[in-house]
Design a protein around this motif. Structure first.
Motif, mmCIF file in Angstrom:
data_model
loop_
_atom_site.group_PDB
_atom_site.id
_atom_site.type_symbol
_atom_site.label_atom_id
_atom_site.label_comp_id
_atom_site.label_asym_id
_atom_site.label_seq_id
_atom_site.Cartn_x
_atom_site.Cartn_y
_atom_site.Cartn_z
ATOM 1 N N LEU C 83 108.667 -80.734 3.165
ATOM 2 C CA LEU C 83 107.271 -80.294 3.132
ATOM 3 C C LEU C 83 106.355 -81.161 3.993
ATOM 4 O O LEU C 83 105.572 -80.665 4.793
ATOM 5 C CB LEU C 83 106.779 -80.301 1.683
ATOM 6 C CG LEU C 83 105.309 -79.939 1.479
ATOM 7 C CD1 LEU C 83 105.049 -78.525 1.931
ATOM 8 C CD2 LEU C 83 104.914 -80.112 0.038
ATOM 9 N N TYR C 84 106.472 -82.472 3.865
ATOM 10 C CA TYR C 84 105.520 -83.337 4.559
ATOM 11 C C TYR C 84 105.825 -83.466 6.039
ATOM 12 O O TYR C 84 105.043 -84.031 6.778
ATOM 13 C CB TYR C 84 105.489 -84.724 3.906
ATOM 14 C CG TYR C 84 104.855 -84.680 2.554
ATOM 15 C CD1 TYR C 84 103.535 -84.283 2.430
ATOM 16 C CD2 TYR C 84 105.560 -84.984 1.405
ATOM 17 C CE1 TYR C 84 102.937 -84.204 1.198
ATOM 18 C CE2 TYR C 84 104.965 -84.915 0.164
ATOM 19 C CZ TYR C 84 103.653 -84.521 0.064
ATOM 20 O OH TYR C 84 103.062 -84.444 -1.146
ATOM 21 N N LYS C 85 106.980 -82.992 6.463
ATOM 22 C CA LYS C 85 107.319 -83.114 7.880
ATOM 23 C C LYS C 85 107.074 -81.820 8.643
ATOM 24 O O LYS C 85 107.256 -81.764 9.849
ATOM 25 C CB LYS C 85 108.772 -83.555 8.011
ATOM 26 C CG LYS C 85 108.978 -84.891 7.306
ATOM 27 C CD LYS C 85 110.378 -85.364 7.307
ATOM 28 C CE LYS C 85 110.436 -86.675 6.513
ATOM 29 N NZ LYS C 85 111.777 -87.201 6.420
ATOM 30 N N CYS C 86 106.666 -80.792 7.938
ATOM 31 C CA CYS C 86 106.429 -79.489 8.570
ATOM 32 C C CYS C 86 105.159 -79.569 9.419
ATOM 33 O O CYS C 86 104.141 -80.081 8.973
ATOM 34 C CB CYS C 86 106.271 -78.429 7.495
ATOM 35 S SG CYS C 86 105.680 -76.858 8.102
ATOM 36 N N ILE C 87 105.241 -79.070 10.645
ATOM 37 C CA ILE C 87 104.068 -79.136 11.526
ATOM 38 C C ILE C 87 103.263 -77.836 11.520
ATOM 39 O O ILE C 87 102.317 -77.703 12.285
ATOM 40 C CB ILE C 87 104.449 -79.514 12.967
ATOM 41 C CG1 ILE C 87 105.378 -78.486 13.583
ATOM 42 C CG2 ILE C 87 105.068 -80.879 13.030
ATOM 43 C CD1 ILE C 87 105.455 -78.584 15.073
ATOM 44 N N ARG C 88 103.633 -76.899 10.704
ATOM 45 C CA ARG C 88 102.852 -75.664 10.508
ATOM 46 C C ARG C 88 102.645 -74.887 11.798
ATOM 47 O O ARG C 88 101.555 -74.395 12.060
ATOM 48 C CB ARG C 88 101.496 -75.996 9.897
ATOM 49 C CG ARG C 88 101.588 -76.608 8.529
ATOM 50 C CD ARG C 88 100.215 -76.912 8.022
ATOM 51 N NE ARG C 88 100.261 -77.495 6.694
ATOM 52 C CZ ARG C 88 99.189 -77.915 6.069
ATOM 53 N NH1 ARG C 88 98.025 -77.835 6.640
ATOM 54 N NH2 ARG C 88 99.275 -78.431 4.871
ATOM 55 N N LEU C 107 96.835 -75.022 0.626
ATOM 56 C CA LEU C 107 96.973 -76.399 1.082
ATOM 57 C C LEU C 107 98.228 -77.005 0.470
ATOM 58 O O LEU C 107 98.603 -76.674 -0.653
ATOM 59 C CB LEU C 107 95.754 -77.217 0.665
ATOM 60 C CG LEU C 107 94.405 -76.722 1.159
ATOM 61 C CD1 LEU C 107 93.329 -77.654 0.660
ATOM 62 C CD2 LEU C 107 94.382 -76.664 2.656
ATOM 63 N N SER C 108 98.851 -77.897 1.209
ATOM 64 C CA SER C 108 99.922 -78.678 0.630
ATOM 65 C C SER C 108 99.277 -79.843 -0.107
ATOM 66 O O SER C 108 98.203 -80.291 0.237
ATOM 67 C CB SER C 108 100.850 -79.223 1.712
ATOM 68 O OG SER C 108 101.163 -78.218 2.622
ATOM 69 N N SER C 109 99.958 -80.319 -1.085
ATOM 70 C CA SER C 109 99.408 -81.471 -1.794
ATOM 71 C C SER C 109 99.751 -82.734 -1.022
ATOM 72 O O SER C 109 100.473 -82.718 -0.039
ATOM 73 C CB SER C 109 99.990 -81.537 -3.190
ATOM 74 O OG SER C 109 101.390 -81.591 -3.095
ATOM 75 N N SER C 110 99.182 -83.842 -1.453
ATOM 76 C CA SER C 110 99.593 -85.117 -0.892
ATOM 77 C C SER C 110 100.345 -85.860 -1.980
ATOM 78 O O SER C 110 100.075 -85.675 -3.162
ATOM 79 C CB SER C 110 98.375 -85.917 -0.446
ATOM 80 O OG SER C 110 97.420 -85.924 -1.474
ATOM 81 N N GLY C 111 101.287 -86.700 -1.592
ATOM 82 C CA GLY C 111 102.101 -87.356 -2.597
ATOM 83 C C GLY C 111 102.641 -88.668 -2.121
ATOM 84 O O GLY C 111 102.456 -89.059 -0.965
ATOM 85 N N ASP C 113 105.890 -89.474 -2.235
ATOM 86 C CA ASP C 113 107.261 -89.363 -1.760
ATOM 87 C C ASP C 113 107.281 -88.439 -0.551
ATOM 88 O O ASP C 113 106.903 -87.269 -0.650
ATOM 89 C CB ASP C 113 108.146 -88.804 -2.881
ATOM 90 C CG ASP C 113 109.600 -88.800 -2.466
ATOM 91 O OD1 ASP C 113 109.894 -89.295 -1.365
ATOM 92 O OD2 ASP C 113 110.427 -88.297 -3.226
ATOM 93 N N GLY C 114 107.685 -88.977 0.574
ATOM 94 C CA GLY C 114 107.668 -88.185 1.795
ATOM 95 C C GLY C 114 108.814 -87.203 1.928
ATOM 96 O O GLY C 114 108.880 -86.459 2.901
ATOM 97 N N GLU C 115 109.714 -87.194 0.967
ATOM 98 C CA GLU C 115 110.940 -86.402 1.120
ATOM 99 C C GLU C 115 110.925 -85.132 0.285
ATOM 100 O O GLU C 115 111.978 -84.590 -0.023
ATOM 101 C CB GLU C 115 112.151 -87.252 0.748
ATOM 102 C CG GLU C 115 112.346 -88.479 1.613
ATOM 103 C CD GLU C 115 112.718 -88.142 3.037
ATOM 104 O OE1 GLU C 115 113.450 -87.156 3.238
ATOM 105 O OE2 GLU C 115 112.257 -88.836 3.940
#
Lengths: 162, 372, 119, 177
Positions: C83-88, C107-111, C113-115
């Motif tokens: 999720l966090y690596k997706c560039i949309r 919106l994606s959440s923030s967290g 854990d980057g994985e």
């Protein structure tokens, strides 16, 4: 300039420097040799009104490294002067004395392709990291970062897949 | 008097972007300037050679976050010309609309930053407030505020619905009114006149000699705009004017940019009102034939050139990116000689430097002490 | 004089600020946001993972029978997105033959854990 | 002036920190998109100063470091130095896809694999670039994390396991001195 500069006049004038071909409606390509690039630029500047340098492009052809000087004038015709340099000894005279902006393009080409421009007074490495090895030129075709090469303690990871 | 080296950057309270200035000063006067810009060097050109045409466009968009559409358009324009594709008029118009909206947001951004560096924060707030209207339009059309992702080889990826066109047209009158106000302000506001007049002067000859492009060159009287000289997209069909100015200083550059803001609103209005019907893309082949092209584009900061060479596969052999900021650095280093140290932010901001564009490759400029 | 006019204008106009947590900023329908995958539709062709510029889509084992064009296919793999690596960029959505992978206007959440992955 | 580590004053400091976090933005080689979105956060539309969030140029004043983007080789040592200059407790927000894994630049020759290799990241934000509201959410997430850390008496309780996906050998935190 007394008579207007057209594709024909440019072709006629630049014939002495090498093969001239029209590659697009407003773009002319001249293939010349490294020794004559200085004269070719002087001629196109003085006689044909090509007063500004768009960019110097570099292509790795495998055997040779090709430099293309794209110039444009107020008549909006682009001339591309191309020279080829041998891969093992890529040395060519600088044109930064004729075209001042060329100095900055030559510096980056020196860093990324290892082409030395004779006469450019500021030819030290700057684009890459400070501890980048002096004999590695990342934009050459045969350069790939080795899986166990370290630059400054940082490992350059090789990309899987592509 | 001994010369003093003042080193600024790469992380500095006054700088928004990573750049290192070594200012060699004699008292308050600048003798010469050395720049180190490669903090953002990522190696995009090498990576572009290893990706196919579908995957390379998002990469090239991210050369720069401010002129992202420019890089994608200039590349797809070049590849389409090599392939011999002709793009449907609707796609051309949509690309033009996005390009001009991008120019508007970039110039508004610039006007704000320029006002910020002279301490005129009211204008900073105003322009960024108005910029949100442009950003909203762009987000509605493309789905992202910064990286629009509208281009693909053969056309555009998203169509404009009538509702989107309506919404965009509804926002334009407010923007036009605001921009009129900025035009008036630039010519009469004392705060700006004092700090911008006669700062960073560059004559027409110097602009030509040092290869300045874009608003920087046009402010010095160089009548050079790729949109008119080598028409692409829909610029040949849209009525618009090239804005030039003869002042040659920061004031002139501000006038050119504000004038271009107005022209951009008119181009967007014309394109939205005359949006042709039809398909938005043609099917492009996977591979491009052998060929080479110098694709040029008038980005918000000036002429952007991609030299593309293809080799018959679905990847490029070489893409050489010449960004406008890179061409302008030589001229800015010349402008700075004999100016006050306090004027560095204004003069540097006046060319609208975009360092992530520039630092895909790097430069150190050396200015002769005799200079000018 | 102009100062007074300006003051009056601004005094009468509504504030532009959106009080964010209380009133939400409208997200347009076209917004490319959080990536989502409909498992029922996915035929496991792995086009999305080939086309992803950031290479954040990996194909993991997900044997299942899916309907596609009236036929029943036995797929082997299914996509998994970090999720966090997706560039949309929405290239996966553009090239998916069944519309199984798409970008929601959320919106994606923030967290911490980057994985975080989405399957 | 060192704050004595007694219950009341410590609680006061933690409360003050959570009420007004100061932020330093470090452009570690991003494409400018994240940076302009952060500036857009400060502008009238979003106006994060309502929450007491201030963007400061100097890392010595900051509680939170926002790293916009992946880290180029040239910026790695500088980023480490900026991070070292921040006072404890320091928090790092890695912005966007580049902050999490380099995004579209993952694996290019002149950049690190991720921000994690240089400085420990506390909060990730998704997006390329994140919308301003997502940035505000991320700062709020970071503030919640601060409160939890204060309750646990330090960051130890959530020690990170090594990042999966990329192998961390050889590119640990050994950055050019």
């Amino acid at each position: 300039m007394t008579r207007p500069v057209t594709v024909e006049t440019i072709t006629e004038r630049m014939k002495e420097f090498g093969v001239v071909e029209q590659v697009r409606k407003n773009r002319i390509r001249v293939k010349t040799v490294p020794d004559r690039i200085h004269d070719a630029i002087t001629t196109s500047q003085a006689m044909l009104g090509f007063d500004r340098l768009i960019t110097i492009s570099t292509v790795d052809n495998g055997e040779t490294l090709e430099l293309l000087y794209h110039l444009i004038g107020s008549h909006r015709i682009i001339i591309s002067l191309s020279i080829e340099l041998p891969r093992d000894k890529p040395v060519t005279p600088t044109v930064s004395d004729l075209l001042l902006p060329a100095g900055i393009y030559e510096r980056q080409i020196h860093d990324l392709f290892g082409i030395t421009f004779e006469g450019n007074p500021n030819m030290k490495k700057i684009i890459l990291n400070e501890d980048w090895p002096g004999d590695e030129f990342p934009l050459r075709k045969d350069w790939t970062p080795g899986p166990d090469v370290f630059y400054g303690g940082i490992r350059v990871e090789k990309r899987e897949g592509s | 008097m001994p010369e003093v080296v003042v080193s600024i950057g790469p992380q500095h309270p006054a700088l928004k972007e990573p750049v290192n200035f070594k200012v060699i000063a004699d008292g308050e006067k600048i003798v010469r300037l050395e720049l180190d810009l490669s903090y953002n060097h990522r190696g995009i050109e090498k990576a572009a050679e290893q990706r196919n045409f579908i995957r390379v466009l998002p990469l090239l968009e991210r050369v720069c976050g401010i002129c992202s559409h420019s890089h994608a358009t200039v590349f797809s324009k070049g590849i389409e010309e090599i392939m011999g594709l002709s793009i449907p008029p609707r796609a051309q118009y949509i690309r033009t609309i996005i390009a001009e909206l991008e120019r508007m947001h970039s110039h508004l951004l610039w006007l704000g930053v320029a006002a910020h560096v002279i301490g005129f924060n009211t204008l900073f707030m105003w322009t960024w407030r108005d910029r949100e209207a442009v950003q909203d339009t762009l987000e509605e059309m493309s789905g992202n505020r910064v990286h629009y992702g509208m281009n693909e080889i053969g056309g555009v990826r998203r169509d404009l619905t009538p509702a989107q066109v309506e919404a965009a047209l509804a926002r334009l009158p407010v923007l036009e009114e605001r921009i009129k106000k900025y035009v008036e302000m630039v010519n009469s506001e004392e705060t700006m006149l004092i700090r911008f007049r006669d700062v960073g002067k560059m004559s027409r000859e110097e602009a030509l000699k040092y290869g300045a492009v874009g608003p920087t060159a046009r402010a010095s009287g160089v009548d050079y705009d790729v949109r008119r000289d080598d028409p692409y997209l829909a610029y040949a069909e849209v009525p618009w004017n090239v804005i030039t100015d003869t002042h040659g200083d920061v004031y002139g550059r501000t006038r050119v940019r504000v004038g271009e803001l107005w022209e951009s609103t008119q181009i967007v209005r014309y394109c939205l009102e005359n949006l042709p019907a039809g398909p938005i893309r043609v099917d492009a082949p996977k591979t491009a034939p052998k060929g080479e092209i110098l694709s040029r584009y008038e980005a918000p900061r000036g002429e952007l050139a991609h030299f593309i060479r293809t080799n018959g596969t679905d990847k490029v052999e070489r893409v050489d990116i010449r960004t406008p900021t890179l061409a302008n650095w030589t001229s800015v280093a010349v402008c700075l000689v004999n100016q006050n140290i306090a004027d560095i932010p204004v003069i540097v901001a006046a060319i609208d430097p975009c360092l992530s564009c520039t630092s895909r490759l790097t430069v150190v400029n050396r200015v002769d002490k005799v200079g000018r | 004089m102009s100062v007074l006019r300006e003051m009056l204008e601004n005094f009468l106009s509504r504030p532009i600020t959106i009080l964010y947590p209380k009133e939400k900023i409208p997200i347009p329908d076209a917004f490319r946001g959080r990536v989502a995958i409909t498992d029922d539709k996915c035929i496991g062709c792995s086009k999305c993972s080939l086309v992803c510029p950031a290479q954040v889509i990996t194909m993991i084992d997900g044997p299942r029978e899916v309907e596609f064009k009236g036929k029943t296919l036995a797929r082997k793999k299914r996509p998994q997105v970090k999720l966090y690596k997706c560039i949309r960029c929405a290239l996966c959505e553009r090239h998916c033959p069944t519309g199984a992978i798409y970008l929601k206007n959320e919106l994606s959440s923030s967290g911490t854990d980057g994985e975080v992955v989405i399957t | 002036m060192a704050v004595p580590d007694t219950g009341m004053s410590r609680r006061l400091v933690n409360w003050a920190r959570a009420k007004s976090p100061w932020i330093t933005v470090y452009n570690s080689g991003a494409c400018n998109a994240c940076d302009i979105e952060i500036i857009a956060c400060l502008m009238p539309r979003f106006d994060v100063e309502r929450f007491g969030i201030l963007v400061k140029g100097s890392p010595r004043h900051a509680d939170i470091l926002i790293v916009t983007g992946h880290v180029t080789l040239k910026q790695a040592s500088r980023l480490r130095r900026v991070w070292e200059q921040m006072p404890e407790p320091k928090y790092v927000i890695a912005m966007g896809a580049c902050g999490a894994a380099g995004g579209v630049f993952h694996g290019l020759y002149h950049m690190m694999a991720c921000v994690d290799c240089v400085v420990p990241v506390d909060v990730y934000v998704a997006g390329c670039p994140p919308r301003p509201d997502e940035i505000i959410n991320a700062v709020v997430t970071c503030l919640n994390l601060m409160a939890e850390d204060a309750a646990h008496g330090g960051k130890e309780w959530r020690r990170k396991k090594p990042a999966t996906g990329a192998d961390t050998e050889g590119k640990s935190c050994t950055v050019i001195p």
